[in-house]
Design a protein around this motif. Structure first.
Motif, PDB file in Angstrom:
ATOM      1  N   ALA A 163      49.315  24.247  53.818  1.00 37.95           N
ATOM      2  CA  ALA A 163      50.237  24.691  54.863  1.00 37.95           C
ATOM      3  C   ALA A 163      49.661  25.903  55.596  1.00 37.95           C
ATOM      4  O   ALA A 163      49.721  25.979  56.827  1.00 37.95           O
ATOM      5  CB  ALA A 163      51.606  25.017  54.270  1.00 37.95           C
ATOM      6  N   LEU A 164      49.074  26.833  54.850  1.00 33.39           N
ATOM      7  CA  LEU A 164      48.441  28.002  55.465  1.00 33.39           C
ATOM      8  C   LEU A 164      47.266  27.560  56.339  1.00 33.39           C
ATOM      9  O   LEU A 164      47.103  28.038  57.466  1.00 33.39           O
ATOM     10  CB  LEU A 164      47.981  28.988  54.395  1.00 33.39           C
ATOM     11  CG  LEU A 164      47.248  30.222  54.900  1.00 33.39           C
ATOM     12  CD1 LEU A 164      48.133  31.063  55.810  1.00 33.39           C
ATOM     13  CD2 LEU A 164      46.750  31.050  53.724  1.00 33.39           C
ATOM     14  N   HIS A 165      46.464  26.661  55.841  1.00 34.16           N
ATOM     15  CA  HIS A 165      45.340  26.112  56.607  1.00 34.16           C
ATOM     16  C   HIS A 165      45.830  25.522  57.929  1.00 34.16           C
ATOM     17  O   HIS A 165      45.255  25.775  58.989  1.00 34.16           O
ATOM     18  CB  HIS A 165      44.621  25.045  55.774  1.00 34.16           C
ATOM     19  CG  HIS A 165      43.662  24.203  56.554  1.00 34.16           C
ATOM     20  ND1 HIS A 165      42.382  24.606  56.829  1.00 34.16           N
ATOM     21  CD2 HIS A 165      43.814  22.990  57.140  1.00 34.16           C
ATOM     22  CE1 HIS A 165      41.784  23.670  57.551  1.00 34.16           C
ATOM     23  NE2 HIS A 165      42.635  22.682  57.748  1.00 34.16           N
ATOM     24  N   ARG A 211      44.886  26.814  61.671  1.00 32.76           N
ATOM     25  CA  ARG A 211      44.267  25.851  62.591  1.00 32.76           C
ATOM     26  C   ARG A 211      45.078  25.762  63.891  1.00 32.76           C
ATOM     27  O   ARG A 211      44.520  25.765  64.981  1.00 32.76           O
ATOM     28  CB  ARG A 211      44.153  24.486  61.945  1.00 32.76           C
ATOM     29  CG  ARG A 211      43.672  23.437  62.947  1.00 32.76           C
ATOM     30  CD  ARG A 211      43.454  22.119  62.301  1.00 32.76           C
ATOM     31  NE  ARG A 211      42.012  22.014  62.185  1.00 32.76           N
ATOM     32  CZ  ARG A 211      41.388  21.181  61.407  1.00 32.76           C
ATOM     33  NH1 ARG A 211      42.046  20.393  60.618  1.00 32.76           N
ATOM     34  NH2 ARG A 211      40.080  21.126  61.400  1.00 32.76           N
ATOM     35  N   ALA A 212      46.410  25.691  63.778  1.00 34.19           N
ATOM     36  CA  ALA A 212      47.257  25.599  64.965  1.00 34.19           C
ATOM     37  C   ALA A 212      47.100  26.849  65.829  1.00 34.19           C
ATOM     38  O   ALA A 212      47.044  26.756  67.059  1.00 34.19           O
ATOM     39  CB  ALA A 212      48.725  25.405  64.566  1.00 34.19           C
ATOM     40  N   GLN A 213      47.031  28.021  65.197  1.00 33.89           N
ATOM     41  CA  GLN A 213      46.827  29.260  65.952  1.00 33.89           C
ATOM     42  C   GLN A 213      45.487  29.253  66.668  1.00 33.89           C
ATOM     43  O   GLN A 213      45.392  29.617  67.839  1.00 33.89           O
ATOM     44  CB  GLN A 213      46.900  30.484  65.020  1.00 33.89           C
ATOM     45  CG  GLN A 213      48.275  30.813  64.557  1.00 33.89           C
ATOM     46  CD  GLN A 213      49.129  31.341  65.684  1.00 33.89           C
ATOM     47  OE1 GLN A 213      48.679  32.091  66.532  1.00 33.89           O
ATOM     48  NE2 GLN A 213      50.388  30.907  65.715  1.00 33.89           N
ATOM     49  N   LEU A 214      44.439  28.825  65.983  1.00 31.86           N
ATOM     50  CA  LEU A 214      43.105  28.803  66.583  1.00 31.86           C
ATOM     51  C   LEU A 214      43.014  27.807  67.730  1.00 31.86           C
ATOM     52  O   LEU A 214      42.354  28.070  68.729  1.00 31.86           O
ATOM     53  CB  LEU A 214      42.053  28.471  65.517  1.00 31.86           C
ATOM     54  CG  LEU A 214      41.809  29.564  64.476  1.00 31.86           C
ATOM     55  CD1 LEU A 214      40.856  29.065  63.404  1.00 31.86           C
ATOM     56  CD2 LEU A 214      41.295  30.827  65.113  1.00 31.86           C
ATOM     57  N   GLU A 215      43.678  26.672  67.606  1.00 28.83           N
ATOM     58  CA  GLU A 215      43.633  25.665  68.652  1.00 28.83           C
ATOM     59  C   GLU A 215      44.341  26.123  69.918  1.00 28.83           C
ATOM     60  O   GLU A 215      44.018  25.666  71.001  1.00 28.83           O
ATOM     61  CB  GLU A 215      44.209  24.353  68.153  1.00 28.83           C
ATOM     62  CG  GLU A 215      43.307  23.659  67.152  1.00 28.83           C
ATOM     63  CD  GLU A 215      43.930  22.414  66.530  1.00 28.83           C
ATOM     64  OE1 GLU A 215      45.106  22.127  66.803  1.00 28.83           O
ATOM     65  OE2 GLU A 215      43.221  21.768  65.741  1.00 28.83           O
TER      66      GLU A 215
END
Length: 162
Positions: free
Chosen positions: A148-150, A154-158
């Motif tokens: 979930a943290l991953h 990932r969503a933030q980076l995208e």
């Protein structure tokens, strides 16, 4: 003021008040009176029900870290003899009072210790503790929360420009 909690098997536990079995919950902070008419979220999150103890200097902080760490859920694994089986979150809230204007500025520092992802071998660890299903459940929950943290990162980076 400082708080120290652990997330174990999807339950928040207060490491500074371990005898209390009070339900801890995550609460979204709002700018004003949410009930009176819908203020906007500040983006801050707090843990309702967690002990919040005053610290005067760094030695007080280190004492709380040691006290809380001693209460963490630990067990032996194939990789470590003393392995934390939970995620821990130490929260330090610092307030600055401007004596001239009366303005209070609050900052939060969150330090997180994530449990490591391990392949659960029920034969070795469970034999030592006597419960294979508990070892497998711990591994499942740790891996689920790490994923979930991953996904959040990932969503933030995208959504960020490079």
């Amino acid at each position: 003021k400082c708080s120290f909690v652990e997330l174990y098997l999807e339950k928040l536990l207060d490491l500074l008040n371990p005898g209390e079995m009070q339900q801890l919950t995550l609460v979204q902070e709002y700018d004003g009176d949410e009930a009176a008419g819908g203020s906007s979220s500040t983006g801050a999150v707090r843990i309702a029900g967690a002990a919040e103890l005053c610290c005067i200097d760094e030695s007080d902080v280190f004492k709380l870290l040691a006290r809380g760490s001693a209460c963490r859920t630990m067990s032996s694994t194939e990789m470590n003899t003393d392995s934390s089986r939970s995620h821990a979150i130490f929260i330090m809230r610092v307030e600055q009072h401007d004596k001239l204007t009366g303005v209070i500025t609050t900052s939060h520092l969150h330090m997180v210790d994530l449990a490591g992802s391990e392949m659960a071998n029920p034969n070795a660890a469970a034999a030592q503790r006597g419960d294979a299903s508990a070892v497998q459940m711990e591994a499942k929950m740790v891996n689920k929360s790490l994923m979930a943290l991953h996904n959040c990162i990932r969503a933030q980076l995208e959504n960020q420009p490079i």
